[in-house]
Design an enzyme around this catalytic site. Structure first.
Site, PDB file in Angstrom:
ATOM      1  N   ASP A  74       0.864  -1.186   0.000  1.00  0.00           N
ATOM      2  CA  ASP A  74       0.000   0.000   0.000  1.00  0.00           C
ATOM      3  C   ASP A  74       0.901   1.237   0.000  1.00  0.00           C
ATOM      4  OD1 ASP A  74      -1.046   0.452   3.476  1.00  0.00           O
ATOM      5  OD2 ASP A  74       0.851  -0.226   2.655  1.00  0.00           O
TER       6      ASP A  74
ATOM      7  N   TYR B 286       2.965   4.731   0.807  1.00  0.00           N
ATOM      8  CA  TYR B 286       3.594   5.260   2.015  1.00  0.00           C
ATOM      9  C   TYR B 286       2.579   6.092   2.789  1.00  0.00           C
ATOM     10  CZ  TYR B 286       8.139   4.111  -0.134  1.00  0.00           C
ATOM     11  OH  TYR B 286       9.212   3.467  -0.702  1.00  0.00           O
TER      12      TYR B 286
ATOM     13  N   PHE C  78       6.813   2.153  -4.084  1.00  0.00           N
ATOM     14  CA  PHE C  78       8.177   2.335  -3.589  1.00  0.00           C
ATOM     15  C   PHE C  78       8.765   3.708  -3.908  1.00  0.00           C
ATOM     16  CE2 PHE C  78       7.912  -2.354  -3.958  1.00  0.00           C
ATOM     17  CZ  PHE C  78       8.209  -2.687  -2.646  1.00  0.00           C
TER      18      PHE C  78
ATOM     19  N   HIS D 259      10.909  -9.175   0.799  1.00  0.00           N
ATOM     20  CA  HIS D 259      10.630  -7.745   0.661  1.00  0.00           C
ATOM     21  C   HIS D 259      11.897  -6.937   0.926  1.00  0.00           C
ATOM     22  CE1 HIS D 259       8.732  -3.829   1.475  1.00  0.00           C
ATOM     23  NE2 HIS D 259       7.696  -4.301   0.802  1.00  0.00           N
TER      24      HIS D 259
END
Length: 249
Positions: free
Chosen positions: A86, A88, A99, A214
């Site tokens: 989701d 930031y 990202f 991740h």
């Protein structure tokens, strides 16, 4: 001073969502039928009601452009997919690309690890700014599975319906994009592997799926497949070049 200015601006309406008007948010050709089908569904109507209620309650919702990842490239033009969870949730960070953060905002730890991999693979310095808009313009779909979030509350809009839309968007890419690399980092992204694999096989598309932990510092160096040292950016670049597609990370 640049970071402070960016954070100050983020409290204004230009840097957060102010209205639920997805039918008017710009997207590249090819996405609109998928979006419209979702908006007409029960899940789409429920999501719209939820976000309208949160905005009416003066919740600060990011980003200002939830469909930004869809603005630049059509489904068939996608050359690589990077899937986030989701947006930031900090002031000044979310810009609608997974990202990615706007220029002038401090690099988040996950993005810094992505840039460290880029440095290791290509010998390039870590950029001073964190916008990945240049990747998007080349055909990288930087998609989060949930497209909105509230200030300071990670995953606050998860499981509200966004995931059904983003699954449909991923399926559209898998059906039309070829060749295409899918970089699935972390368990959440890897949960989409079966959807992508079945769709690409059904439509006979040329696809490469790369999976690792991740890039968050909490998991980037851990087994079973550490993100640090995974080499995915280099692998994706070389695989696409072999198929006549240039993509510069």
């Amino acid at each position: 001073m640049a970071v402070q200015a960016s954070l100050a601006l983020d409290t204004g309406p230009a840097n957060r969502l102010t209205a639920w008007e997805p039918e008017h948010w710009p997207v590249a050709p090819g996405w609109r039928p998928v979006i419209e089908s979702f908006l007409l569904s029960t899940a789409g109507r429920q999501l719209g009601s939820f976000i309208q209620e949160r905005l009416a309650a003066n919740a600060v919702v990011y980003p200002a452009k939830p469909f930004r990842a869809l603005e630049t490239i059509s489904p068939g033009e996608v050359r690589a997919v990077v899937l986030g969870q989701d947006p930031y949730h900090g002031p000044g960070q979310a810009e609608g690309l997974a990202f990615s953060v706007p220029a002038g905002v401090k690099l988040p730890p996950s993005l810094r690890n992505i840039f460290k991999e880029r440095q290791r693979e290509f010998g390039l310095p870590i950029p001073a700014q964190g916008s990945l808009a240049a990747w998007a313009r080349q055909g990288v779909l930087l998609l989060n599975t949930s497209l909105t979030v509230e200030d300071g509350q990670p995953a606050s809009h998860a499981k509200r319906g966004w995931e059904l839309l983003t699954d449909a968007l991923l399926a559209e890419v898998a059906a039309k994009a070829s060749p295409c690399v899918y970089m699935l980092w972390g368990g959440h992204a890897q949960g989409k592997a079966a959807l992508i694999e079945s769709t690409t096989m059904r439509h006979g598309r040329d696809a490469l799926m790369l999976q690792a932990n991740h890039p968050s510092p909490l998991s980037a160096s851990r087994p079973p497949v550490p993100f640090i040292g995974c080499g995915h950016l280099g692998l994706a670049h070389r695989w696409l070049v072999e198929r006549g597609r240039e993509l510069v990370f």
